[in-house]
Design an enzyme around this catalytic site. Structure first.
Site, PDB file in Angstrom:
ATOM      1  N   HIS A  93      -6.797  -4.511  -1.237  1.00 36.79           N
ATOM      2  CA  HIS A  93      -6.061  -5.760  -1.421  1.00 36.79           C
ATOM      3  C   HIS A  93      -6.605  -6.507  -2.624  1.00 36.79           C
ATOM      4  O   HIS A  93      -6.370  -7.694  -2.789  1.00 36.79           O
ATOM      5  CB  HIS A  93      -6.205  -6.674  -0.205  1.00 36.79           C
ATOM      6  CG  HIS A  93      -5.841  -6.030   1.081  1.00 36.79           C
ATOM      7  ND1 HIS A  93      -6.729  -5.302   1.821  1.00 36.79           N
ATOM      8  CD2 HIS A  93      -4.664  -5.989   1.747  1.00 36.79           C
ATOM      9  CE1 HIS A  93      -6.113  -4.848   2.909  1.00 36.79           C
ATOM     10  NE2 HIS A  93      -4.875  -5.240   2.886  1.00 36.79           N
ATOM     11  N   HIS A 142       0.822  -1.207   0.000  1.00 34.39           N
ATOM     12  CA  HIS A 142       0.000   0.000   0.000  1.00 34.39           C
ATOM     13  C   HIS A 142       0.857   1.258   0.000  1.00 34.39           C
ATOM     14  O   HIS A 142       0.373   2.342   0.336  1.00 34.39           O
ATOM     15  CB  HIS A 142      -0.910   0.021   1.224  1.00 34.39           C
ATOM     16  CG  HIS A 142      -1.723  -1.214   1.407  1.00 34.39           C
ATOM     17  ND1 HIS A 142      -2.590  -1.658   0.438  1.00 34.39           N
ATOM     18  CD2 HIS A 142      -1.786  -2.114   2.420  1.00 34.39           C
ATOM     19  CE1 HIS A 142      -3.168  -2.782   0.869  1.00 34.39           C
ATOM     20  NE2 HIS A 142      -2.685  -3.075   2.056  1.00 34.39           N
TER      21      HIS A 142
END
Ligand SMILES: Nc1ncnc2c1ncn2[C@@H]1O[C@H](COP(=O)(O)OP(=O)(O)O)[C@@H](O)[C@H]1O
Ligand SMILES: Nc1ncnc2c1ncn2[C@@H]1O[C@H](COP(=O)(O)OP(=O)(O)O)[C@@H](O)[C@H]1O
Ligand SMILES: [Mg+2]
Ligand SMILES: [Mg+2]
Ligand SMILES: [Mg+2]
Ligand SMILES: [Mg+2]
Lengths: 211, 332, 332, 211
Positions: free
Chosen positions: B215, B56
């Protein structure tokens, strides 16, 4: 059960997981984030790497060490859950003076309860518990009845498979798939699958030894 | 899969080493267990620690520095970090005033931080972020996911901690911001987890995934690809709806964050921003602060998320205060 | 092609409008002709103006602001702007001390800026950037391309102009930096020009394009995809070779810029940085300043470029000086 | 030639360019940056949009206005070059009192020379000039010889095609493809292609009128 048996079981689990890479991996891709296989594999390898350290330990200490190792290796949702399982099992064994099938079944159940506590989950939420809970209760029931190992392993393999299959048509209410609503239906849960693979591997190992 | 990497095993370590070297004036990285701290450790304040799966970037390590985080614990790609990381990080940065964990609300992150908290020898509290309004919060889910809004929580709580505020105050501010923040993401392509080596999901050229998670988790719906304005209108509607569901005021100043998920060009993000700002304005919100860029990514996903945070004087002030981290910097 | 857009015709205008709104504290955009200026126009200094085709965001408009550019002229995607844009921008920002154009060395940019310069009613000069060492500078080429090194030129010349230095001094500094800067890029995927609607080139999963330009122009060679360290080693070797060819000192402090071309995750950029920094250090250079991120992109290309600029006190000082633009900001 | 003829020619050029989108576009993708077709099309549309403004103008003024319009519309390398062509042509016509085929051929040549000056390029560098230079010299030669329009247009179409084809095996030494070295060999130049399409369109228009 001693640390040698534990190391054997860990090795059997590891090869079974590696052999099921494709199935496990794709399930977590379908309704999760695709890392479950990698997580489990990392855990298996970490345990393999401490085989020598486990060897001199009592079963209780070995299981606890496995739990601690998994806790600091796997991460994700499954890390704390598998860690809790082994630590819970270890604690239960420690409380018992003897070691027999029933004690083992109770320890297994204690491990599963530790998972339930950590994950705040029940049966029917489309998680690994849908394999583990029925396996734990069947295991204890058969041990209670004094069934021979071969009967227990045969029966547990069936229950494991049914548990896994039961996740297919569930809505997920825990874990990453819980955001999916109806879209999770039709897919098996990845953690249930890896538990099924592991339990089956241990059952096969045990029954091959007891023959 | 085509990625710049040597072997998947060492990718994270090599990348974090590069990160720490490139920003050696600001941060330090430790391995075994892995965590990132400020180079110049803060004194006498609540230690703010975050962490989560890698992939991320710049979240979370990119937000370690003056005015924001004291430490970050990067897990494997898309896998929450392990409790030993949080314990070691807390040990390294605890400055006598307790530890606040900022945790994105995912089962894995929650459980790993929880276990760390149970073992932590310091006073501690946890703020869970759950700004993703794609996932409807109902009794049958484990709750909403924390996504890009986490940056706003980390920035503002980091600012408050810097003033010497206590643990309870930091937690309260974090929870207030989380409550006033809604996000929703959309994916045009899947991401590819390096160790998996192939896209997490299949998606055709005429589809998009509305409400995707960071995700690559599937979202609300697979929808038909359409013009940007139509996509953005649906996203803004979801946010406004969520504000209502949270019983937030139907007008006021907002911070508008248009976040790229990894592979979306800035030109497209600004185009999204343009429409989102206009629509939110039409709905009675005034865009008082803006952030456009890759702040909370999903590896190499083409896609974007929109986050609106309803400001008040408090939040605005902490958003505006000086910050100096690898990925967010102003007035320092 | 999957992009966030409404219609290709208006994509640039909508995106620039979003850009100007998101950064309305810093910049203003004008259309017909299109140019971006600082909100707070500078007084009594050389006006620094750059521009080029769009699709390289944040270049150039993202670098308009205190300490850097006075104005930027964005062309259509990958198409140099037209002279009327430069004339209007110069008219808007000229502050009595002349105009310096910073132009990436492409036939189109050169000719359009040249025609603008010929019509310009102010004192003026031009710095051409040509840091791309993938293209061998020989008598049979129109010269090397300007790529990511342009950011360093814009930053430092912008800083010098801010001190009140005259046009000749600004041009001299820009040319010095260009001379001391080498870059090389590599593509793992093609970019897609929105109006074309399909990838500029075909490339398989086992290939990479070494020496690619920021418009998806083919590079030196189509090579076999391999591990990052091997790719980076070749890139660093090309830069070191170019330093030699330019008769630059074989050691000294450098600024190392690892630049993403649009779709490459930060995690991979830091991994590249890690290897590049180590190799350059081994070759005798010490990495004194670093920049890692998407600074000069090729729309949505997966790929990266490495730029090394041999610092001296002068360049280092101007790199370090405060800057406040949408895409580059420190100490302000 | 007057502004009506110019508008007709512009319309013919525009439809020809639109009809050749695929060929032109792919050439600039192969060894350029893929925008040449879009650039040219944008130019064509800009000229179409000022048809009414061009109508009342003299040929000289119309050509100059076209040049200015292209300059502020196309951008890229081809923008200033095409602009220079029309402005150069306009200037040459202005200098001449009469209007005939030879004057036109001279103006065309002046336009090409303006391109050469602006681009600092010669024949043989794999650019539009490899079409334009031979066309200019053939045009002037045939006009000098007083050849009829039909002969001129037929001949120019051939020369245009040959010029385009000649770029195939050249190394590029100007423009974006010049960085490619040997890799440019085997590809036609995009600017040469668009010039060929435009010249052919005008030749066809002229010969259809003169029939
Ligand atoms: N609260 C929970 N209780 C029990 N099992 C859970 C819970 N949350 C998740 N799981 C199990 O964990 C699995 C996912 O593990 P993994 O992919 O390793 O972690 P993550 O979801 O963080 O990526 C799920 O398939 C599910 O079986
Ligand atoms: N110096 C030059 N002289 C003549 N023609 C040139 C020159 N440079 C480029 N060209 C022509 O311009 C064409 C490219 O135009 P275009 O694609 O519109 O611009 P850009 O190269 O800036 O993208 C080339 O195919 C070539 O024919
Ligand atoms: Mg997972
Ligand atoms: Mg995970
Ligand atoms: Mg171009
Ligand atoms: Mg081109």
């Amino acid at each position: 059960m001693n640390s040698a048996t534990i190391n054997h079981a860990a090795a059997a689990i590891r090869s079974a997981i590696l052999a099921h890479e494709a199935d496990i991996e794709c399930l977590d891709r379908e309704i999760g984030d695709g890392d479950h296989y990698i997580n489990i594999k990392r855990g298996c390898e970490a345990i393999a790497s401490i085989e020598a350290e486990l060897a001199p330990l009592s079963a209780t200490d070995a299981l606890n060490k496995i739990g601690m190792k998994l806790l600091s290796t796997i991460g994700g949702a499954s890390g704390p859950l598998f860690a809790s399982f082994f630590m819970g099992m270890s604690k239960s064994l420690k409380a018992s003076a003897t070691m027999n099938t029933l004690v083992l079944a109770q320890a297994f159940e204690a491990g599963v309860q530790a998972i339930m506590q950590r994950g705040k989950a029940q049966a029917g939420e489309k998680t690994m518990l849908d394999v583990l809970i029925p396996v734990a209760s069947t295991f204890k029931q058969l041990a209670d009845q004094g069934e021979p190992t071969s009967v227990i392993t045969t029966r547990l393999k069936i229950v494991t498979g049914e548990g896994l299959e039961s996740t297919r048509n569930m809505l997920a209410t825990k874990g990453r798939a819980s955001g999916l609503g109806e879209r999770a239906i039709g897919h098996l849960d990845a953690g249930a699958k890896s538990c099924q693979v592991m339990i089956e591997a241990v059952c096969d190992l045990v029954s091959s030894h007891s023959q | 899969m085509k990625k710049f990497l040597n072997d998947v095993e060492h990718m994270l370590t090599e990348s974090l080493t590069g990160f720490a070297t490139a920003h050696s004036d600001l941060v330090e990285v430790q391995f075994d267990p892995t965590f990132v701290t400020r180079k110049q450790k803060a004194q006498n304040k609540v230690a703010i620690i975050s962490g989560g799966g890698s992939g991320h970037e710049p979240l979370h390590a990119g937000y370690v520095g003056a005015g924001m985080l004291d430490a970050a614990c990067p897990g494997q790609v898309f896998t929450s970090p392990t409790p030993d990381q949080m314990l070691a990080a807390a040990e390294a940065v605890h400055a006598g005033q307790g530890v606040l964990f900022i945790v994105k609300n995912y089962a894995g992150d929650v459980m790993n931080f929880e276990m760390a908290a149970e073992m932590l020898p310091f006073e501690h509290a946890t703020v869970y972020t759950s700004d993703d309004c794609a996932v409807i919060n109902s009794t049958y889910t484990t709750g909403r996911r924390g996504v890009a809004g986490t940056v706003i929580v980390e920035k503002c709580v980091g600012s408050l901690a810097e003033t010497g505020a206590d643990l309870a105050a930091c937690k309260t501010l974090g929870e207030k911001i989380n409550q006033r923040t809604s996000s929703i993401g959309v994916a045009l392509t899947s991401c590819t987890v390096p160790a998996a080596g192939r896209p997490t999901f299949e998606i055709t050229d005429t589809e998009l995934e509305m409400g995707v998670g960071i995700h690559g988790e599937p979202g609300r719906r697979r929808e038909t690809m359409r013009e940007a304005d139509a996509i953005v209108a649906d996203m803004v509607a979801a946010i406004v709806h969520d504000f209502k569901a949270k019983q937030l005021p139907a007008q006021g100043e907002i911070l508008l964050l248009v976040n790229g998920l990894g592979a979306t060009p800035l030109m497209e993000l600004y185009l999204i921003y343009n429409t989102a700002a206009r629509l939110l304005q039409e709905k009675g919100f005034s865009v008082a602060r803006s952030l456009v860029g890759n702040y909370v990514t999903a590896i190499d996903m083409a896609g974007a998320s929109i986050t609106a945070c309803l400001l008040d004087n408090d939040i605005r002030r902490h958003w505006d205060s000086p910050v100096h981290t690898p990925a967010l910097r102003w007035d320092m």
